[in-house]
Scaffold this active site. Structure first.
Site, PDB file in Angstrom:
ATOM      1  N   THR A  75       1.694  -4.379   4.429  1.00 14.23           N
ATOM      2  CA  THR A  75       1.619  -4.653   5.863  1.00 14.23           C
ATOM      3  C   THR A  75       1.013  -6.025   6.178  1.00 14.23           C
ATOM      4  O   THR A  75       1.153  -6.520   7.293  1.00 14.23           O
ATOM      5  CB  THR A  75       0.780  -3.586   6.581  1.00 14.23           C
ATOM      6  N   ASP A  76       0.342  -6.628   5.182  1.00 15.13           N
ATOM      7  CA  ASP A  76      -0.400  -7.864   5.486  1.00 15.13           C
ATOM      8  C   ASP A  76       0.503  -8.988   5.994  1.00 15.13           C
ATOM      9  O   ASP A  76       0.117  -9.748   6.884  1.00 15.13           O
ATOM     10  CB  ASP A  76      -1.160  -8.355   4.245  1.00 15.13           C
TER      11      ASP A  76
ATOM     12  N   SER B   6       1.665  -7.701  -0.590  1.00 23.78           N
ATOM     13  CA  SER B   6       2.563  -8.531   0.215  1.00 23.78           C
ATOM     14  C   SER B   6       2.068  -9.964   0.366  1.00 23.78           C
ATOM     15  O   SER B   6       2.818 -10.843   0.777  1.00 23.78           O
ATOM     16  CB  SER B   6       2.831  -7.889   1.573  1.00 23.78           C
TER      17      SER B   6
ATOM     18  N   THR C 135       0.814  -1.216   0.000  1.00 25.00           N
ATOM     19  CA  THR C 135       0.000   0.000   0.000  1.00 25.00           C
ATOM     20  C   THR C 135       0.849   1.268   0.000  1.00 25.00           C
ATOM     21  O   THR C 135       0.467   2.279  -0.594  1.00 25.00           O
ATOM     22  CB  THR C 135      -0.931  -0.030   1.238  1.00 25.00           C
TER      23      THR C 135
END
Ligand code: ASP
Length: 327
Positions: free
Chosen positions: A86-87, A54, A11
């Site tokens: 960030t996942d 990710s 993101t």
């Protein structure tokens, strides 16, 4: 001395959509958008590695990034920053932590709001991450996750909210430091643990399947049938302190005779217990059947660790010892 920046997408680099996909920013775009980065007085050497969500990162890719980062350190970089989605960051950071051989900071960051949104958090996170990567105070701490001006140890950090910019938290220990008025303030210094010895080759990783099984209400365990024929290891995300329905206990015990089975808690905080409950399916019963005590490690990190250990050829005793560091 420079900071080496490796970009992997996510993101933080997602500048909207084109007709054929996502418009991703390069590392040069990202750094150009950060007021204050130039004032660090360190050049940022950018390497654009991937531009993916990710969810598409792999363990092998992260090991490649670690190799490239090691080269950057040999060439004089003072620290490393990785930007990514960030996942999977709580997992990739732990991969890095297991294999990073240097005292130099290795900092991972990302963003929750993309650059097209008001209040995009990417520039602030990148600046804070770069400050930590330059800081002598952040040496000897392994892999660190920096977002929202908080510094988290890779072994404890979790993504705890799907949208909040304060999503990263370390439920068991709290953040180990903060970036305050541009200064890196380390509040507590966890001792480094032994990482995974040896190098996992891509073919060994491909051949090493570790399943993650979350126990749920009225669970009949059907999914566990034949699992040892297709997987080399299993992590159980059990209830609370490490409990499963009684009917699953012999099934897990039989699996533990064939492959390493690690017991963790699905709660998101706290450790599994060892000897408080004694009924069939309790923590002491499962450990007695040969399951490995995952301690404070959450199921996702436990899966990373078990896969790395198996892919590098570690035996049962070494696997038990590696998890014991997290008790
Ligand atoms: N889905 C995105 C990713 O992990 C989320 C993010 O970057 O925050 O790539």
């Amino acid at each position: 001395m420079s900071v080496a920046l490796f970009t992997l997408g996510g993101t933080i680099a997602m500048a909207g959509h084109t007709v054929d996909g996502v418009r991703r920013l390069t590392g040069a775009d990202l750094t150009a958008a950060v007021p204050g980065l130039a004032d660090l007085g360190r050049p940022i050497d950018v390497q654009d590695v991937e531009a993916v969500a990710s969810a598409n990162l792999t363990l092998a890719k992260m090991l490649d990034v670690v190799d490239a980062a090691s080269k950057a350190i040999s060439n004089g970089a003072t620290g490393i920053v990785v930007t990514q989605g960030t996942d999977t960051l709580e997992e990739t950071a732990f991969v890095v932590d297991q294999v990073w051989p240097h005292s130099h900071p290795f900092v991972l960051t990302g963003a929750m709001r993309n650059p097209t949104l008001a209040g995009h958090d990417g520039p602030a996170n990148l600046l804070a991450a770069a400050r930590v990567a330059c800081s002598p105070a952040a040496r000897d701490l392994g892999a660190l996750v920096v977002l929202n001006d908080e510094i988290h140890a890779a072994r404890w950090v979790r993504k705890t909210h799907s949208t909040s910019t304060a999503t990263f938290a370390s439920p068991n220990a709290g953040s180990i430091g903060q970036v305050v008025e541009g200064q890196v303030r380390i509040l507590t210094r966890p001792a480094r643990q032994d990482g995974v010895p040896g190098r996992a080759e891509p073919a060994d990783l491909d051949a090493t399947r570790v399943a993650l099984y979350t126990v749920t209400l009225d669970d009949d365990g059907l999914l566990l049938d034949g699992l040892a024929d297709t997987h080399q290891g299993l992590v159980v995300a059990a209830y609370g302190v490490g409990h499963v329905p009684s009917a699953l206990a012999p099934v897990l015990g039989a699996l533990a005779e064939r492959i390493p089975v690690v017991l963790t808690s699905r709660t998101g905080g706290g450790s599994v217990l060892r000897h408080t409950y004694k009924s069939v399916g309790s923590e002491s019963d499962l450990l007695g059947r040969g399951l490995i005590d995952g301690g404070f490690l959450d199921p996702y990190k436990a899966r990373v660790l078990l896969r790395l250990l198996l892919a590098t050829g570690e035996g049962h005793d070494e696997i038990i010892a590696a998890f014991a560091q997290h008790h």
